[in-house]
Design a protein around this motif. Structure first.
Motif, PDB file in Angstrom:
ATOM      1  N   ALA A   1      15.225  -7.615  -5.223  1.00 19.26           N
ATOM      2  CA  ALA A   1      15.543  -6.311  -4.650  1.00 19.26           C
ATOM      3  C   ALA A   1      15.242  -5.201  -5.655  1.00 19.26           C
ATOM      4  O   ALA A   1      14.707  -4.139  -5.296  1.00 19.26           O
ATOM      5  N   ASP A   2      15.564  -5.438  -6.924  1.00 18.16           N
ATOM      6  CA  ASP A   2      15.287  -4.466  -7.982  1.00 18.16           C
ATOM      7  C   ASP A   2      13.789  -4.224  -8.112  1.00 18.16           C
ATOM      8  O   ASP A   2      13.334  -3.082  -8.287  1.00 18.16           O
ATOM      9  N   SER A   3      13.006  -5.294  -7.998  1.00 16.48           N
ATOM     10  CA  SER A   3      11.558  -5.167  -8.089  1.00 16.48           C
ATOM     11  C   SER A   3      11.010  -4.301  -6.965  1.00 16.48           C
ATOM     12  O   SER A   3      10.167  -3.427  -7.187  1.00 16.48           O
TER      13      SER A   3
ATOM     14  N   ALA B   1       9.060   1.264  -5.140  1.00 18.40           N
ATOM     15  CA  ALA B   1       9.250   2.517  -4.409  1.00 18.40           C
ATOM     16  C   ALA B   1       9.310   3.694  -5.376  1.00 18.40           C
ATOM     17  O   ALA B   1       8.702   4.752  -5.129  1.00 18.40           O
ATOM     18  N   ALA B   2      10.036   3.533  -6.483  1.00 12.05           N
ATOM     19  CA  ALA B   2      10.119   4.612  -7.470  1.00 12.05           C
ATOM     20  C   ALA B   2       8.753   4.881  -8.092  1.00 12.05           C
ATOM     21  O   ALA B   2       8.384   6.050  -8.331  1.00 12.05           O
ATOM     22  N   LEU B   3       7.988   3.833  -8.347  1.00  7.01           N
ATOM     23  CA  LEU B   3       6.671   4.003  -8.943  1.00  7.01           C
ATOM     24  C   LEU B   3       5.706   4.705  -7.993  1.00  7.01           C
ATOM     25  O   LEU B   3       4.933   5.574  -8.406  1.00  7.01           O
ATOM     26  N   LEU B   4       5.738   4.325  -6.727  1.00  9.78           N
ATOM     27  CA  LEU B   4       4.865   4.980  -5.749  1.00  9.78           C
ATOM     28  C   LEU B   4       5.171   6.462  -5.655  1.00  9.78           C
ATOM     29  O   LEU B   4       4.259   7.302  -5.570  1.00  9.78           O
ATOM     30  N   THR B   5       6.448   6.799  -5.650  1.00  6.99           N
ATOM     31  CA  THR B   5       6.846   8.205  -5.582  1.00  6.99           C
ATOM     32  C   THR B   5       6.385   8.948  -6.830  1.00  6.99           C
ATOM     33  O   THR B   5       5.842  10.063  -6.752  1.00  6.99           O
ATOM     34  N   ALA B   6       6.586   8.341  -7.990  1.00  5.88           N
ATOM     35  CA  ALA B   6       6.209   8.990  -9.240  1.00  5.88           C
ATOM     36  C   ALA B   6       4.698   9.161  -9.355  1.00  5.88           C
ATOM     37  O   ALA B   6       4.218  10.200  -9.816  1.00  5.88           O
ATOM     38  N   ARG B   7       3.948   8.148  -8.945  1.00  7.37           N
ATOM     39  CA  ARG B   7       2.485   8.231  -9.046  1.00  7.37           C
ATOM     40  C   ARG B   7       1.922   9.352  -8.184  1.00  7.37           C
ATOM     41  O   ARG B   7       0.930   9.993  -8.549  1.00  7.37           O
ATOM     42  N   ALA B   8       2.542   9.580  -7.050  1.00  8.55           N
ATOM     43  CA  ALA B   8       2.060  10.632  -6.152  1.00  8.55           C
ATOM     44  C   ALA B   8       2.210  12.020  -6.766  1.00  8.55           C
ATOM     45  O   ALA B   8       1.514  12.964  -6.365  1.00  8.55           O
TER      46      ALA B   8
ATOM     47  N   GLY C   1      17.688  -4.079 -13.499  1.00  2.95           N
ATOM     48  CA  GLY C   1      18.709  -3.502 -12.648  1.00  2.95           C
ATOM     49  C   GLY C   1      19.099  -2.084 -13.009  1.00  2.95           C
ATOM     50  O   GLY C   1      20.001  -1.501 -12.389  1.00  2.95           O
ATOM     51  N   ALA C   2      18.453  -1.500 -14.004  1.00  6.17           N
ATOM     52  CA  ALA C   2      18.792  -0.142 -14.426  1.00  6.17           C
ATOM     53  C   ALA C   2      18.290   0.875 -13.406  1.00  6.17           C
ATOM     54  O   ALA C   2      17.292   0.634 -12.710  1.00  6.17           O
ATOM     55  N   PRO C   3      18.959   2.020 -13.281  1.00  3.95           N
ATOM     56  CA  PRO C   3      18.448   3.063 -12.382  1.00  3.95           C
ATOM     57  C   PRO C   3      17.084   3.546 -12.841  1.00  3.95           C
ATOM     58  O   PRO C   3      16.766   3.513 -14.041  1.00  3.95           O
ATOM     59  N   ALA C   4      16.283   3.991 -11.893  1.00  3.09           N
ATOM     60  CA  ALA C   4      14.912   4.382 -12.221  1.00  3.09           C
ATOM     61  C   ALA C   4      14.863   5.471 -13.282  1.00  3.09           C
ATOM     62  O   ALA C   4      13.938   5.499 -14.103  1.00  3.09           O
ATOM     63  N   ALA C   5      15.864   6.347 -13.307  1.00  2.60           N
ATOM     64  CA  ALA C   5      15.853   7.424 -14.291  1.00  2.60           C
ATOM     65  C   ALA C   5      15.873   6.901 -15.718  1.00  2.60           C
ATOM     66  O   ALA C   5      15.407   7.574 -16.645  1.00  2.60           O
ATOM     67  N   ALA C   6      16.385   5.673 -15.921  1.00  9.12           N
ATOM     68  CA  ALA C   6      16.479   5.101 -17.264  1.00  9.12           C
ATOM     69  C   ALA C   6      15.137   4.596 -17.773  1.00  9.12           C
ATOM     70  O   ALA C   6      14.907   4.564 -18.991  1.00  9.12           O
ATOM     71  N   TRP C   7      14.241   4.158 -16.862  1.00  2.90           N
ATOM     72  CA  TRP C   7      12.996   3.529 -17.310  1.00  2.90           C
ATOM     73  C   TRP C   7      11.731   4.222 -16.825  1.00  2.90           C
ATOM     74  O   TRP C   7      10.657   4.040 -17.414  1.00  2.90           O
ATOM     75  N   LEU C   8      11.825   5.042 -15.787  1.00  6.25           N
ATOM     76  CA  LEU C   8      10.624   5.645 -15.207  1.00  6.25           C
ATOM     77  C   LEU C   8       9.859   6.513 -16.209  1.00  6.25           C
ATOM     78  O   LEU C   8       8.617   6.540 -16.172  1.00  6.25           O
TER      79      LEU C   8
ATOM     80  N   GLU D   1       2.964   2.362 -14.971  1.00  7.81           N
ATOM     81  CA  GLU D   1       2.535   2.497 -13.574  1.00  7.81           C
ATOM     82  C   GLU D   1       2.802   3.891 -13.022  1.00  7.81           C
ATOM     83  O   GLU D   1       2.273   4.264 -11.978  1.00  7.81           O
ATOM     84  N   ALA D   2       3.664   4.666 -13.713  1.00  2.49           N
ATOM     85  CA  ALA D   2       3.945   6.045 -13.309  1.00  2.49           C
ATOM     86  C   ALA D   2       3.109   7.036 -14.112  1.00  2.49           C
ATOM     87  O   ALA D   2       3.411   8.229 -14.140  1.00  2.49           O
ATOM     88  N   TYR D   3       2.062   6.543 -14.781  1.00  3.90           N
ATOM     89  CA  TYR D   3       1.181   7.349 -15.624  1.00  3.90           C
ATOM     90  C   TYR D   3       1.948   8.023 -16.763  1.00  3.90           C
ATOM     91  O   TYR D   3       1.651   9.163 -17.149  1.00  3.90           O
ATOM     92  N   ALA D   4       2.936   7.323 -17.306  1.00  3.09           N
ATOM     93  CA  ALA D   4       3.759   7.904 -18.360  1.00  3.09           C
ATOM     94  C   ALA D   4       2.977   8.051 -19.655  1.00  3.09           C
ATOM     95  O   ALA D   4       2.031   7.317 -19.936  1.00  3.09           O
TER      96      ALA D   4
END
Length: 504
Positions: A110-112, A117-124, A155-162, A167-170
């Motif tokens: 589920a975390d994956s 979803a977070a990555l797709l949003t960030a990439r856009a 399991g960390a919230p996306a704000a911690a690792w995004l 994959e988010a072009y960081a």
């Protein structure tokens, strides 16, 4: 041929953005989970239909390389499964099939999916890197095609690792610490670290990944309090996370830095473990020596040394890896092999006028050095998709292979020859060549990629390669069952897969 979008799209153009992302995340996250389930557990009973032996239920999917649209037979009809439904089905099946329960892995699945979803949003919303090399490293939204939770992030919230996600072009600066000189532990050539900033008298410079520093902050508080560690700010330039997440690249210095990261990613907690660091020089020198005599067509990105703190040996370790200077053929552009499978804008596969010729060039580039390292030097390269870079010329044809990651290298006779060969076949053939071959066959109907693989392997006079060409099966790693049964991440177990090399 027009590039195929590897991220599934919603059916309607008028779907709301949130629904669009949710549908794409479900579809994208289902692919590797279904690949695992179909490879390791399910039994085919008809076209696109498989029986799950633990529960006896029937599962139907569309497609083979990237299975989609999962449905389960219920009450005489086929019922579609979203990702949550699929996770429940897999958990029930594996509980029955193995006789063991596991509450951790479904949460990771589920975390994956949520991470996708977070990555797709960030990439856009983000801008991809200009260069093809970094674009290929930062393309892996789906990730490992045969792992049940390839994008789980502890399991960390996306704000911690995004902010640190390739994959988010960081891109981001790393933290610079001053480590008191009497607490420094290092081996090999670490001089490049001292060029990243300025340490005060009595201290040595120690860069730290900001995510890892957040994760380990409580345990490091005493060292900051008593002056063993001091904060010196951050680098004045950004570093780019590569596909490995904890390995960063600084183009300004043409240097890679690999950090510990106390997060489970795929099968392992991604620390730089003490036992691996202590054997680093031996494995790195063996791999470099094995590839040095191969000529300009292959190279090794050396792990030249590491630096860390005596009181936090694994937590604060940083490894120095060679960049590309002096290792690339003139005019060649390195690309991550896994990125070629996933797809990215500008991929040479999208403009290959003759895909068969491109594939033959690829095989000539990648296969000989990996086999030579094994046969002539007893070095088992971890030549899978994420540890192989393939450099292409201006026409997009492969001309050079670069391998990396001494941590994954095995040496004979530390491992028995048969075990080393099995690992090489899994990494190079199953994990690597099979994925690209399936992609080429999917995108170019009528192209059979396997005769070219057989020809290339036949050029190497090894008893193992001769046996491989007639073996009934290849070794497939059981990532789903490994994780479900709680086996150690390094404890590879294989099941037999049909061998496509035995064809005509």
């Amino acid at each position: 041929m027009e590039r195929v979008d590897l991220l599934p799209q919603p059916a309607g153009d008028d779907a709301a953005p949130h629904d669009d992302v949710a549908a794409r995340a479900d579809a994208c996250a289902a692919v590797p989970l279904l690949n695992c389930l179909l490879r390791e557990v399910a039994r085919p009973v008809g076209e696109d239909v498989h029986r799950l032996p633990g529960t006896g239920r029937l599962l139907r999917v569309r497609g083979t390389r990237r299975p989609a649209g999962p449905e389960v037979r219920t009450g005489g009809t086929w019922q579609p499964l979203d990702h949550s439904d699929l996770v429940k089905l897999v958990a029930e099946e594996l509980t029955r099939y193995t006789g063991r329960s596991n509450h951790e892995l479904p949460a990771e699945m589920a975390d994956s999916r949520d991470a996708v979803a977070a990555l797709l949003t960030a990439r856009a919303r983000a801008t991809p890197p200009d260069g093809l090399y970094l674009r290929s490293e930062q393309s892996l939204v789906t990730g490992h095609p045969h792992h049940p939770a390839p994008k789980a992030r502890g399991g960390a919230p996306a704000a911690a690792w995004l902010p640190y996600a390739p994959e988010a072009y960081a891109r981001f600066p790393v933290v610079l610490l001053g480590l008191r000189e009497d607490e420094v532990v290092e081996e090999g050539d670490t001089a490049a670290l001292d060029a990243l900033g300025q340490a005060p008298p009595g201290y040595r410079l120690l860069p730290a990944h900001p995510w890892q520093l957040d994760l380990t902050a409580p345990g490091l508080a005493p060292a900051f309090a008593d002056g063993r560690l001091v904060r010196l700010g951050t680098t004045g330039f950004p570093l780019w996370p590569t596909a490995a997440i904890r390995t960063l690249y600084t183009p300004e210095h043409d240097l890679f830095l690999k950090f510990s990261l106390d997060v489970r990613i795929t099968n392992d907690i991604r620390r730089l473990w003490r036992h691996d660091l202590l054997r680093l020089r031996r494995t790195d020198e063996a791999a470099a020596g094995a590839l040095a005599g191969f000529g300009p067509g292959a190279g090794w990105l050396g792990d030249r040394g590491y630096r860390t703190a005596r009181f936090a040996f694994e937590e604060l370790a940083v490894l120095v890896r060679d960049g590309f200077t002096g290792r690339l053929l003139p005019g060649a552009t390195p690309l991550l092999a896994a990125g070629l499978v996933e797809g990215f804008e500008g991929s040479p596969l999208d403009r290959a006028a003759d895909p068969a010729a491109w594939w033959e060039a690829y095989l000539r580039t990648v296969v000989p050095p990996a086999l030579s390292a094994f046969a002539d030097h007893g070095v088992v390269l971890e030549a899978h998709l994420q540890n192989t870079l393939v450099a292409v010329n201006a026409e997009g044809l492969p001309v050079q292979a670069l391998f990396r990651d001494a941590e994954g290298v095995k040496l004979l006779p530390d491992v028995e020859r048969a075990a080393g060969w099995e690992r090489l076949v899994y990494c190079l053939v199953v994990n690597h060549l099979m994925e690209l071959a399936d992609l080429l066959a999917e995108r170019h109907p009528g192209l059979d990629p396997w005769p070219a693989v057989r020809r290339e392997l036949s050029r190497h006079d090894l008893p193992e390669t001769r046996a491989l060409l007639t073996a009934p099966s290849l070794p497939g790693k059981t990532n789903l069952l490994l994780r479900w049964t709680g086996a150690d991440g390094a404890d590879a177990r294989y099941l037999p897969l049909p061998n496509p090399l035995t064809g005509g």
